[in-house]
Design a protein around this motif. Structure first.
Motif, PDB file in Angstrom:
ATOM      1  N   LEU A   1       0.820  -1.206   0.000  1.00 26.40           N
ATOM      2  CA  LEU A   1       0.000   0.000   0.000  1.00 26.40           C
ATOM      3  C   LEU A   1       0.855   1.258   0.000  1.00 26.40           C
ATOM      4  N   ALA A   2       1.980   1.214   0.707  1.00 27.79           N
ATOM      5  CA  ALA A   2       2.884   2.370   0.716  1.00 27.79           C
ATOM      6  C   ALA A   2       3.412   2.643  -0.688  1.00 27.79           C
ATOM      7  N   GLY A   3       3.724   1.549  -1.414  1.00 30.18           N
ATOM      8  CA  GLY A   3       4.172   1.719  -2.800  1.00 30.18           C
ATOM      9  C   GLY A   3       3.082   2.298  -3.686  1.00 30.18           C
ATOM     10  N   GLU A   4       1.840   1.811  -3.530  1.00 28.67           N
ATOM     11  CA  GLU A   4       0.721   2.337  -4.313  1.00 28.67           C
ATOM     12  C   GLU A   4       0.453   3.795  -3.972  1.00 28.67           C
ATOM     13  N   ALA A   5       0.520   4.125  -2.679  1.00 25.59           N
ATOM     14  CA  ALA A   5       0.262   5.501  -2.260  1.00 25.59           C
ATOM     15  C   ALA A   5       1.308   6.458  -2.837  1.00 25.59           C
ATOM     16  N   LYS A   6       2.558   6.023  -2.845  1.00 27.62           N
ATOM     17  CA  LYS A   6       3.611   6.870  -3.413  1.00 27.62           C
ATOM     18  C   LYS A   6       3.403   7.064  -4.916  1.00 27.62           C
ATOM     19  N   LYS A   7       3.028   5.971  -5.593  1.00 32.24           N
ATOM     20  CA  LYS A   7       2.770   6.064  -7.029  1.00 32.24           C
ATOM     21  C   LYS A   7       1.601   7.012  -7.303  1.00 32.24           C
ATOM     22  N   ALA A   8       0.534   6.910  -6.495  1.00 34.17           N
ATOM     23  CA  ALA A   8      -0.622   7.797  -6.660  1.00 34.17           C
ATOM     24  C   ALA A   8      -0.229   9.252  -6.410  1.00 34.17           C
ATOM     25  N   LEU A   9       0.616   9.461  -5.408  1.00 31.33           N
ATOM     26  CA  LEU A   9       1.068  10.820  -5.101  1.00 31.33           C
ATOM     27  C   LEU A   9       1.904  11.390  -6.244  1.00 31.33           C
ATOM     28  N   ASP A  10       2.801  10.573  -6.783  1.00 25.24           N
ATOM     29  CA  ASP A  10       3.636  11.021  -7.905  1.00 25.24           C
ATOM     30  C   ASP A  10       2.782  11.330  -9.133  1.00 25.24           C
ATOM     31  N   THR A  11       1.778  10.476  -9.397  1.00 26.36           N
ATOM     32  CA  THR A  11       0.892  10.717 -10.535  1.00 26.36           C
ATOM     33  C   THR A  11       0.123  12.010 -10.353  1.00 26.36           C
ATOM     34  N   GLY A  12      -0.374  12.247  -9.129  1.00 23.35           N
ATOM     35  CA  GLY A  12      -1.089  13.485  -8.846  1.00 23.35           C
ATOM     36  C   GLY A  12      -0.214  14.715  -9.040  1.00 23.35           C
ATOM     37  N   ALA A  13       1.038  14.619  -8.613  1.00 24.13           N
ATOM     38  CA  ALA A  13       1.959  15.753  -8.786  1.00 24.13           C
ATOM     39  C   ALA A  13       2.210  16.024 -10.265  1.00 24.13           C
ATOM     40  N   ALA A  14       2.331  14.960 -11.062  1.00 22.18           N
ATOM     41  CA  ALA A  14       2.541  15.133 -12.501  1.00 22.18           C
ATOM     42  C   ALA A  14       1.319  15.754 -13.164  1.00 22.18           C
ATOM     43  N   LEU A  15       0.123  15.318 -12.741  1.00 23.49           N
ATOM     44  CA  LEU A  15      -1.103  15.889 -13.301  1.00 23.49           C
ATOM     45  C   LEU A  15      -1.247  17.359 -12.925  1.00 23.49           C
ATOM     46  N   ALA A  16      -0.896  17.702 -11.693  1.00 22.23           N
ATOM     47  CA  ALA A  16      -0.979  19.095 -11.260  1.00 22.23           C
ATOM     48  C   ALA A  16      -0.034  19.980 -12.072  1.00 22.23           C
ATOM     49  N   ALA A  17       1.180  19.469 -12.318  1.00 26.04           N
ATOM     50  CA  ALA A  17       2.139  20.232 -13.118  1.00 26.04           C
ATOM     51  C   ALA A  17       1.641  20.382 -14.557  1.00 26.04           C
ATOM     52  N   ARG A  18       1.041  19.310 -15.097  1.00 28.02           N
ATOM     53  CA  ARG A  18       0.511  19.378 -16.460  1.00 28.02           C
ATOM     54  C   ARG A  18      -0.646  20.373 -16.533  1.00 28.02           C
ATOM     55  N   GLN A  19      -1.502  20.366 -15.533  1.00 28.74           N
ATOM     56  CA  GLN A  19      -2.646  21.278 -15.552  1.00 28.74           C
ATOM     57  C   GLN A  19      -2.181  22.741 -15.480  1.00 28.74           C
ATOM     58  N   LYS A  20      -1.159  22.998 -14.672  1.00 27.31           N
ATOM     59  CA  LYS A  20      -0.632  24.360 -14.590  1.00 27.31           C
ATOM     60  C   LYS A  20      -0.086  24.808 -15.937  1.00 27.31           C
ATOM     61  N   LYS A  21       0.614  23.913 -16.623  1.00 24.23           N
ATOM     62  CA  LYS A  21       1.144  24.236 -17.949  1.00 24.23           C
ATOM     63  C   LYS A  21       0.010  24.503 -18.931  1.00 24.23           C
TER      64      LYS A  21
END
Length: 387
Positions: free
Chosen positions: A156-176
């Motif tokens: 679950l820790a691995g999944e949570a980190k992956k979800a967090l990284d994906t969210g950060a990438a989406l946030a950066a893409r949305q800002k762009k």
């Protein structure tokens, strides 16, 4: 809505690039021609391209926002699961530590078995054997929970980190993407601000002429034949339409969902939300996920989707009219249903029964008035830039 220029509005369309650098061409773009040197038809085409480009980026921005919202919800869900598993692991470790202390202190091990063998009372021996077996089973279960819990926590820790990284990438893409929309809308403003009053009036006139032609063609197509002008909506549809009508006159702003400003799909989504029905955020999702109906079955509150890419949406009012948020610089208004190329219609509440004794909403004064030219057009007193 008013005309061809408006057709490129709202939540995206197939991008039209105003200036394209061809392979092998110089990296320095050629200077744009003076607006005064271009005919009205070319000015209109340029504005169409700019609006289409901006609105494609806007649609992408919306879609990314929806993905980001879902990703954040998934990350929060994983965090809650991980917290529960870690609490369970903590309890299992405490229990395992207690067994270890008992073993060390000599309160477990072989002594219970020796006492069992030396017991004189067979029934008591059986009872003690049952207790011992239960104790052994309990220790084994604790160990299994501890090992399994630690593995699950790691996963679950691995999944949570992956979800967090994906969210950060989406946030950066949305800002762009937001910056991209802002830049393209700035190009629209710059072009419109470069036009003379006579040029603006000529473009507006061309747009109005094309709107009338488009509406005549739509009527001649017979697309609404068999659809009663006064078909009643469902109760939810009536509430959604009432909300949309009350927003007439409010400015368009891309990405806005009210209460003071709206984009096209933001208006339709909020109208149905106020009627108690949650629908998708973007016009493309509304077209893809809601029940499609033939135009001959239209009733007030249904959504009319426009353009091949489902990049604009309005709410059917009845009598061949829609309520819509057109595009930047314009305001929520009533327009002819056929002023834009109609893709089809969807119904958010296909199971809703038509009302009896339906009375259409009363429209405010000037509901159909106002230019849809966008930035640079005359605005109502007190209006500000809709961005």
């Amino acid at each position: 809505m008013s005309g061809r220029l408006l057709r490129w509005v709202c939540t995206g369309a197939v991008v039209g690039v105003l200036i394209t650098t061809m392979p092998g061409a110089s990296a320095v773009p050629a200077p744009a021609p003076d607006p005064g040197e271009r005919p009205v038809s070319q000015l209109l085409t340029d504005l169409q391209r700019l609006y289409r480009s901006a609105e494609e980026a806007s649609e992408t921005y919306h879609a990314t926002g929806e993905k980001l919202k879902k990703q954040r919800a998934e990350a929060a869900k994983l965090d809650r699961k991980l917290a529960k598993v870690r609490a369970s692991v903590h309890d299992s470790r405490g229990e395992a530590a207690r067994f270890a202390r008992q073993q060390y202190q000599g309160t477990t091990g072989l002594s219970p078995y020796l006492r069992l063998l030396l017991a004189r009372d067979p029934q008591r021996a059986l009872d003690q054997g049952h207790v011992v077996r239960r104790a052994a089973a309990g220790r084994a279960a604790t160990v299994r929970r501890l090992v399994g819990g630690e593995k699950k926590a790691d996963d679950l820790a691995g999944e949570a980190k992956k979800a967090l990284d994906t969210g950060a990438a989406l946030a950066a893409r949305q800002k762009k993407q937001r910056n991209e929309v802002d830049g393209r809308l700035k190009e629209v403003e710059e072009l419109l601000s470069s036009l003379t009053p006579d040029q603006l009036a000529a473009v507006r006139q061309a747009e109005e002429t094309d709107t009338a032609d488009s509406e005549r063609r739509f009527e001649a197509s017979g697309a609404l034949s068999g659809s009663p002008a006064r078909r009643a909506p469902s109760r939810q549809g009536d509430r959604a339409l009432d909300y949309a009508v009350r927003q007439i006159g409010r400015p368009y702003e891309w990405g806005a969902e009210g209460p003071e400003r709206f984009d096209c799909s933001g208006l339709t989504q909020q109208a149905w939300a106020h009627a108690g029905r949650e629908i998708p955020r973007t016009s493309q999702e509304q077209w893809a996920e809601l029940r499609r109906i033939p135009l001959t079955r239209l009733r007030p509150g249904d959504l009319i989707v426009y353009f091949p890419g489902a990049t604009h949406v309005a709410m059917y009012l009845g009598d061949g009219k829609v309520v819509q948020a057109p595009r930047p610089g314009a305001r929520v208004k009533v327009s002819p249903i056929g002023a834009n190329p109609v893709l089809g219609a969807v119904r958010p509440d296909p199971g809703g029964r038509a009302m009896r004794g339906y009375t259409p909403p009363r429209l405010p004064a000037g509901a159909t008035a106002g230019s849809d030219l966008g930035y640079g057009s005359a605005q109502a007193p007190g209006a500000t830039d809709s961005r």
